[in-house]
Design a protein around this motif. Structure first.
Motif, PDB file in Angstrom:
ATOM      1  N   GLU A  77      -0.370   0.488   3.235  1.00  0.00           N
ATOM      2  CA  GLU A  77      -0.994   1.558   2.971  1.00  0.00           C
ATOM      3  C   GLU A  77      -0.176   2.765   2.550  1.00  0.00           C
ATOM      4  O   GLU A  77      -0.343   3.200   1.263  1.00  0.00           O
ATOM      5  CB  GLU A  77      -2.185   2.171   3.172  1.00  0.00           C
ATOM      6  N   TYR A  78       0.569   2.657   3.835  1.00  0.00           N
ATOM      7  CA  TYR A  78       2.035   4.229   4.380  1.00  0.00           C
ATOM      8  C   TYR A  78       2.680   3.462   2.982  1.00  0.00           C
ATOM      9  O   TYR A  78       3.159   4.988   2.933  1.00  0.00           O
ATOM     10  CB  TYR A  78       2.063   3.618   5.502  1.00  0.00           C
ATOM     11  N   LYS A  79       3.504   2.839   2.705  1.00  0.00           N
ATOM     12  CA  LYS A  79       4.405   2.449   2.021  1.00  0.00           C
ATOM     13  C   LYS A  79       4.747   2.848   1.030  1.00  0.00           C
ATOM     14  O   LYS A  79       4.735   3.533   0.188  1.00  0.00           O
ATOM     15  CB  LYS A  79       4.873   1.032   2.156  1.00  0.00           C
ATOM     16  N   HIS A  80       3.136   2.546   0.302  1.00  0.00           N
ATOM     17  CA  HIS A  80       2.477   2.898  -1.507  1.00  0.00           C
ATOM     18  C   HIS A  80       2.277   3.833  -1.657  1.00  0.00           C
ATOM     19  O   HIS A  80       2.449   4.379  -2.095  1.00  0.00           O
ATOM     20  CB  HIS A  80       1.174   1.738  -1.659  1.00  0.00           C
ATOM     21  N   GLU A  81       1.524   5.004  -0.557  1.00  0.00           N
ATOM     22  CA  GLU A  81       1.372   6.837  -0.796  1.00  0.00           C
ATOM     23  C   GLU A  81       2.637   7.237  -0.747  1.00  0.00           C
ATOM     24  O   GLU A  81       3.227   8.102  -1.105  1.00  0.00           O
ATOM     25  CB  GLU A  81       0.589   6.682   0.575  1.00  0.00           C
ATOM     26  N   ALA A  82       3.576   6.291   0.105  1.00  0.00           N
ATOM     27  CA  ALA A  82       5.268   6.910   0.996  1.00  0.00           C
ATOM     28  C   ALA A  82       6.034   6.857  -1.282  1.00  0.00           C
ATOM     29  O   ALA A  82       6.543   8.046  -0.776  1.00  0.00           O
ATOM     30  CB  ALA A  82       5.875   6.568   1.672  1.00  0.00           C
ATOM     31  N   ALA A  83       5.711   5.543  -1.795  1.00  0.00           N
ATOM     32  CA  ALA A  83       6.816   5.437  -2.698  1.00  0.00           C
ATOM     33  C   ALA A  83       6.030   6.528  -3.784  1.00  0.00           C
ATOM     34  O   ALA A  83       6.099   6.636  -5.628  1.00  0.00           O
ATOM     35  CB  ALA A  83       7.013   3.940  -2.706  1.00  0.00           C
ATOM     36  N   THR A  84       4.505   7.415  -3.956  1.00  0.00           N
ATOM     37  CA  THR A  84       4.198   7.172  -4.690  1.00  0.00           C
ATOM     38  C   THR A  84       3.703   9.146  -4.357  1.00  0.00           C
ATOM     39  O   THR A  84       3.219   9.270  -5.223  1.00  0.00           O
ATOM     40  CB  THR A  84       2.277   6.202  -4.881  1.00  0.00           C
ATOM     41  N   HIS A  85       3.677   9.256  -3.171  1.00  0.00           N
ATOM     42  CA  HIS A  85       3.177  10.333  -2.978  1.00  0.00           C
ATOM     43  C   HIS A  85       2.332  11.660  -2.528  1.00  0.00           C
ATOM     44  O   HIS A  85       2.033  12.296  -3.267  1.00  0.00           O
ATOM     45  CB  HIS A  85       4.346  11.759  -4.024  1.00  0.00           C
ATOM     46  N   LYS A  86       1.457  10.251  -2.721  1.00  0.00           N
ATOM     47  CA  LYS A  86      -0.389  10.247  -2.562  1.00  0.00           C
ATOM     48  C   LYS A  86      -0.192  10.905  -0.908  1.00  0.00           C
ATOM     49  O   LYS A  86       0.724  10.418   0.385  1.00  0.00           O
ATOM     50  CB  LYS A  86      -0.736   9.433  -3.182  1.00  0.00           C
ATOM     51  N   GLY A  87      -1.682  10.778  -0.633  1.00  0.00           N
ATOM     52  CA  GLY A  87      -2.051  10.658   0.557  1.00  0.00           C
ATOM     53  C   GLY A  87      -1.576  11.911   1.651  1.00  0.00           C
ATOM     54  O   GLY A  87      -1.095  13.017   0.838  1.00  0.00           O
ATOM     55  N   LEU A  88      -2.012  11.879   2.433  1.00  0.00           N
ATOM     56  CA  LEU A  88      -1.534  13.136   3.772  1.00  0.00           C
ATOM     57  C   LEU A  88      -0.662  13.113   3.575  1.00  0.00           C
ATOM     58  O   LEU A  88       0.207  12.123   4.377  1.00  0.00           O
ATOM     59  CB  LEU A  88      -2.522  12.773   4.494  1.00  0.00           C
ATOM     60  N   ARG A 115       7.958   9.270   6.159  1.00  0.00           N
ATOM     61  CA  ARG A 115       6.723   8.219   5.891  1.00  0.00           C
ATOM     62  C   ARG A 115       7.265   6.716   5.604  1.00  0.00           C
ATOM     63  O   ARG A 115       6.454   6.605   6.571  1.00  0.00           O
ATOM     64  CB  ARG A 115       5.959   8.586   4.967  1.00  0.00           C
ATOM     65  N   MET A 116       8.000   6.891   4.952  1.00  0.00           N
ATOM     66  CA  MET A 116       8.019   5.671   5.288  1.00  0.00           C
ATOM     67  C   MET A 116       9.003   4.696   6.349  1.00  0.00           C
ATOM     68  O   MET A 116       8.606   3.613   6.918  1.00  0.00           O
ATOM     69  CB  MET A 116       9.764   5.029   4.812  1.00  0.00           C
ATOM     70  N   ALA A 117       9.591   5.404   6.609  1.00  0.00           N
ATOM     71  CA  ALA A 117      10.349   5.218   8.640  1.00  0.00           C
ATOM     72  C   ALA A 117       8.689   4.808   9.898  1.00  0.00           C
ATOM     73  O   ALA A 117       8.485   3.906  10.340  1.00  0.00           O
ATOM     74  CB  ALA A 117      10.361   6.730   9.378  1.00  0.00           C
ATOM     75  N   LYS A 118       7.032   5.333   9.127  1.00  0.00           N
ATOM     76  CA  LYS A 118       5.618   5.546   9.646  1.00  0.00           C
ATOM     77  C   LYS A 118       5.759   4.355   9.647  1.00  0.00           C
ATOM     78  O   LYS A 118       5.129   3.124   9.873  1.00  0.00           O
ATOM     79  CB  LYS A 118       4.955   7.041   9.713  1.00  0.00           C
TER      80      LYS A 118
END
Length: 106
Positions: free
Chosen positions: A46-57, A68-71
């Motif tokens: 989920e974190y990877k997807h959010e980092a790739a799409t610039h979504k989420g917090l 975010r990708m490192a996280k």
């Protein structure tokens, strides 16, 4: 919740089947570790997807896509550790069973 119920029922079935309470406990612990690992893998994805799409917090100036990708990578590493711990618990249960059989204690 379903997985927890399944894990609990597997533990109870193993203990009822007279494989030994200690082994059933080890199997239950292994199942619990695997469930935690699955949750961590899902969260990392989920974190990877959010980092790739610039979504989420995203906090401006602090959480760029690289951090975010490192996280997400750290989360995935923790998930792999949990999987390894679950496998270790399973191996420990098998080893206990074999030593009991070798000693003639059932």
């Amino acid at each position: 919740m379903k997985k927890l119920i399944i894990a609990a029922s597997v533990c109870s079935l193993l203990s009822v089947a007279q494989l030994g309470f200690a082994q059933a406990v080890q199997e239950g612990k292994a199942a619990k570790k695997e469930m935690k690992a699955e949750k961590k893998v899902a969260k990392a994805n989920e974190y990877k997807h959010e980092a790739a799409t610039h979504k989420g917090l995203e906090v401006k100036g602090i959480s760029d896509p690289k951090t975010r990708m490192a996280k997400a990578d750290r989360k995935m590493e923790k998930a792999e550790k949990k999987e390894m711990k679950g496998e270790a618990k399973e191996l420990k249960a098998v080893a206990k069973e074999k030593t009991k059989k070798a000693a003639g204690v059932d």
